[in-house]
Design a protein around this motif. Sequence first.
Motif, mmCIF file in Angstrom:
data_model
loop_
_atom_site.group_PDB
_atom_site.id
_atom_site.type_symbol
_atom_site.label_atom_id
_atom_site.label_comp_id
_atom_site.label_asym_id
_atom_site.label_seq_id
_atom_site.Cartn_x
_atom_site.Cartn_y
_atom_site.Cartn_z
ATOM 1 N N HIS A 569 30.887 -11.474 34.521
ATOM 2 C CA HIS A 569 29.886 -11.578 35.589
ATOM 3 C C HIS A 569 29.037 -10.305 35.663
ATOM 4 C CE1 HIS A 569 28.069 -12.535 39.444
ATOM 5 N NE2 HIS A 569 28.465 -11.356 39.894
ATOM 6 N N GLN A 570 29.680 -9.153 35.553
ATOM 7 C CA GLN A 570 28.942 -7.896 35.633
ATOM 8 C C GLN A 570 28.012 -7.714 34.439
ATOM 9 O OE1 GLN A 570 30.409 -3.393 35.429
ATOM 10 N NE2 GLN A 570 30.893 -4.325 37.409
ATOM 11 N N LEU A 571 28.498 -8.089 33.259
ATOM 12 C CA LEU A 571 27.704 -7.844 32.051
ATOM 13 C C LEU A 571 26.582 -8.857 31.865
ATOM 14 C CD1 LEU A 571 30.350 -6.687 29.430
ATOM 15 C CD2 LEU A 571 28.872 -5.333 30.902
ATOM 16 N N GLN A 572 26.679 -10.027 32.508
ATOM 17 C CA GLN A 572 25.572 -10.980 32.421
ATOM 18 C C GLN A 572 24.308 -10.378 33.011
ATOM 19 O OE1 GLN A 572 27.044 -14.527 34.335
ATOM 20 N NE2 GLN A 572 27.657 -15.477 32.400
ATOM 21 N N ASN A 573 24.413 -9.794 34.200
ATOM 22 C CA ASN A 573 23.255 -9.144 34.808
ATOM 23 C C ASN A 573 22.830 -7.914 34.015
ATOM 24 O OD1 ASN A 573 23.279 -11.020 36.891
ATOM 25 N ND2 ASN A 573 24.679 -9.795 38.130
ATOM 26 N N LEU A 574 23.809 -7.204 33.478
ATOM 27 C CA LEU A 574 23.511 -6.009 32.696
ATOM 28 C C LEU A 574 22.724 -6.367 31.441
ATOM 29 C CD1 LEU A 574 23.951 -2.956 32.420
ATOM 30 C CD2 LEU A 574 26.072 -3.465 31.201
ATOM 31 N N ASP A 575 23.085 -7.479 30.815
ATOM 32 C CA ASP A 575 22.399 -7.894 29.597
ATOM 33 C C ASP A 575 20.916 -8.139 29.866
ATOM 34 O OD1 ASP A 575 22.526 -8.820 26.744
ATOM 35 O OD2 ASP A 575 21.863 -10.696 27.656
ATOM 36 N N THR A 576 20.594 -8.731 31.018
ATOM 37 C CA THR A 576 19.192 -8.960 31.373
ATOM 38 C C THR A 576 18.442 -7.638 31.495
ATOM 39 O OG1 THR A 576 19.778 -10.987 32.550
ATOM 40 C CG2 THR A 576 17.657 -9.979 33.096
ATOM 41 N N ALA A 577 19.076 -6.659 32.147
ATOM 42 C CA ALA A 577 18.441 -5.350 32.313
ATOM 43 C C ALA A 577 18.232 -4.660 30.970
ATOM 44 C CB ALA A 577 19.289 -4.477 33.228
ATOM 45 N N VAL A 578 19.226 -4.747 30.090
ATOM 46 C CA VAL A 578 19.118 -4.098 28.776
ATOM 47 C C VAL A 578 17.995 -4.727 27.960
ATOM 48 C CG1 VAL A 578 20.300 -3.737 26.584
ATOM 49 C CG2 VAL A 578 21.506 -3.312 28.740
ATOM 50 N N ARG A 579 17.905 -6.057 27.995
ATOM 51 C CA ARG A 579 16.829 -6.732 27.265
ATOM 52 C C ARG A 579 15.466 -6.354 27.823
ATOM 53 N NH1 ARG A 579 18.553 -10.536 23.750
ATOM 54 N NH2 ARG A 579 20.730 -11.207 23.922
ATOM 55 N N GLU A 580 15.395 -6.221 29.135
ATOM 56 C CA GLU A 580 14.149 -5.792 29.763
ATOM 57 C C GLU A 580 13.767 -4.398 29.265
ATOM 58 O OE1 GLU A 580 12.473 -6.141 34.238
ATOM 59 O OE2 GLU A 580 14.251 -4.876 34.019
ATOM 60 N N GLY A 581 14.751 -3.510 29.176
ATOM 61 C CA GLY A 581 14.485 -2.166 28.667
ATOM 62 C C GLY A 581 14.018 -2.176 27.223
ATOM 63 N N ILE A 582 14.607 -3.041 26.408
ATOM 64 C CA ILE A 582 14.187 -3.155 25.000
ATOM 65 C C ILE A 582 12.735 -3.618 24.927
ATOM 66 C CG2 ILE A 582 14.551 -4.467 22.883
ATOM 67 C CD1 ILE A 582 17.561 -4.452 23.575
ATOM 68 N N THR A 583 12.371 -4.592 25.769
ATOM 69 C CA THR A 583 10.994 -5.095 25.794
ATOM 70 C C THR A 583 10.018 -3.985 26.170
ATOM 71 O OG1 THR A 583 11.733 -7.317 26.387
ATOM 72 C CG2 THR A 583 9.445 -6.758 26.897
#
Length: 666
Positions: A569-583
């Motif tokens: 659950h914690q890493l699902q939201n984290l993954d969105t943030a990381v992808r946003e940072g990559i973009t």
Amino acid sequence: MLDARGPLLAVVESSQGSRLRLRLGFEARQSVLPQRLATLLMALPAGHEPAPHLEAPPWNLTPDRLSQAAPPRRAWGAAWQLLLEAQTSITLPEFTELVYGSDQPIQRAACWLEVVSPASMFRIRPAGISARPTAELRAQRRDRRRRQLQEGRERDWLVLLKRRQPLELSQLTPEQRDRLHQLQHLAAGHLEPRQLDPALHQSLVSLHLGFDRGDVRHLLADLGQWDRHQLLSLNQSSWREGFPPQLLEEAARLHAQADQPHPSDESRLDLCGQRIVTIDDDDTLDLDDGLAIERFPDGRARIWIHVADPGRLVAVDSPLDLEARRRGSSLYLARGVLPMFPHDLSTGPFSLRQGVRTAAWSVWVELDGEGGVSCFGVHRSWVKVRYRLSYRDADELIELAPPEDPDLAELHTLLQRRHRWRLQRGALVMDLPEGRIRCRDGAPCLEITEPGPARRLVAEAMILTGCVAASYGQAHDLPLPYRSQLPAQLPTPQELAGLPDGPVRFAAIKRCLSRGLTGFRPAAHFSLGVTAYVQATSPIRRYGDLVVQRQINAHLSGAQPMTEAELEHQLQNLDTAVREGITIGREDQRHWLQVWFETQRVGQWRGQFLRWLRPQDNLGLIWVEDLAMDLAAECPRGLNPGEFVLLRVHQIDDLRDQLRLICSIG
């Protein structure tokens, strides 16, 4: 007759039932219109043929004669006063007689044009012409004045836009500032053209701008209301506003408490006596890993990797922790760093600074003769960095291996052994120089990172730490964000042998690799050549690394680690943030590459064709050695991997996010 352009005089050529064939205006444009749209001003006098146009007899109307025949103001006012007092209506011929004392065609036409004008003191109806009441005229004058003022404001607005000079917001009206705000939202993609204020919409049409966002950005940039280097993806992200004041206050409070005792301090292993070294770029301030070597009398050597421990000060689910989780990672952009934690913490008590006693996580590893891990340990510790080195300085120490300071050279030898061990298990190594555009003093500059021995040493140590952390999790059935990669079917040795070594061969291999995966159980990582791996060495910069530390710490201290479901659950939201940072990072480099190419329009570069991206569009991937970059470019048909080309800029517009590169056979 009246049309959309206002009152218009015409002559009737003929009548066709309910329709009239007319000659409109002084241009005598032929038209057929319903009779209901026309008002008969004067019938054709007996004995006259229909006139072909207004200037012909019997009408003899010209623009100049009509202007000279305009109703006298005094007579016009007297007629209004008379009709207002009488509260009656009279016909157009009677009205003309009242105003002029006669009723000639030109006088009747002039009266009608004046009566039907928007500012007329009279109203005309089928029953006749009557005077407008005084109150109505006052309201009419107020409306006319408002329209004049609005038209003046519109003229001023168009002048501002046409001038295309920087604006001073304090000198603009609230309406003008609001319009600029709308244009900024349109340029940023937050507003559609149909959502613009109608008057603003019309002003863009008047300037022939259309609604292309690139056109609007160019206009706003000329007006000084658009930062040419702003990133649209950043404006919509967690990093846009920086840290709010309450979080900065919390960071200052933690910074002040950094030297005070904390619950975990007494159990930490004191390793301040080690000769620890950090190796990083010259301008890096958030130092989150250091290296040391420990020798034993029996000849054994132990590698120590020390990693920053922000979890000592930042509690789980505290406001700073939640903000770091929301960001997911630090962003390293051309104009600087947007940190995951406030600068005061990430470059202060979190960072492994030279000569400062600092809390850390420390991993020790002993390698067997082939480079495999024979044993390892994990501790929370105190460390004190002895030396801070740049990669350049570290390269010299590795190469020279001075007898009085052999640590780096010995670490290099040990980690080379580990590197060979991974290669034997299928690890892929594709070291190439890496080019990156940085912004220095407002100007773009190209920086190329060469893959020297110190960078390889640090990279190998970080991979080793990730393997040890994964092994710890695997041994204790501990859920961690394990990184893995599926096996790939690589080109055959014969196929690779037919390709030039270096970028071309690497490109052929990269095409076969799948993206990395994150799971909660150990799995092999194909390109690293290891059976289990986590990222664990950058907890100041990556929130996932902090999660790994916390999971291991919970196990070491006897607390309850997160369950697999909680971690997921914690890493699902984290993954969105990381992808946003990559973009954001990709947009940043793409933009500054465009800005850099703006300064290099006349240049050309020798490149090597790697592969086709979209053959149908002649789009290929080119390795440019002088830039240390892979670039997409239009290429001649029939190119094969390894062929050399000349690359040049054909079209570029950073405000439209456009860069078109063209290749020719070189």
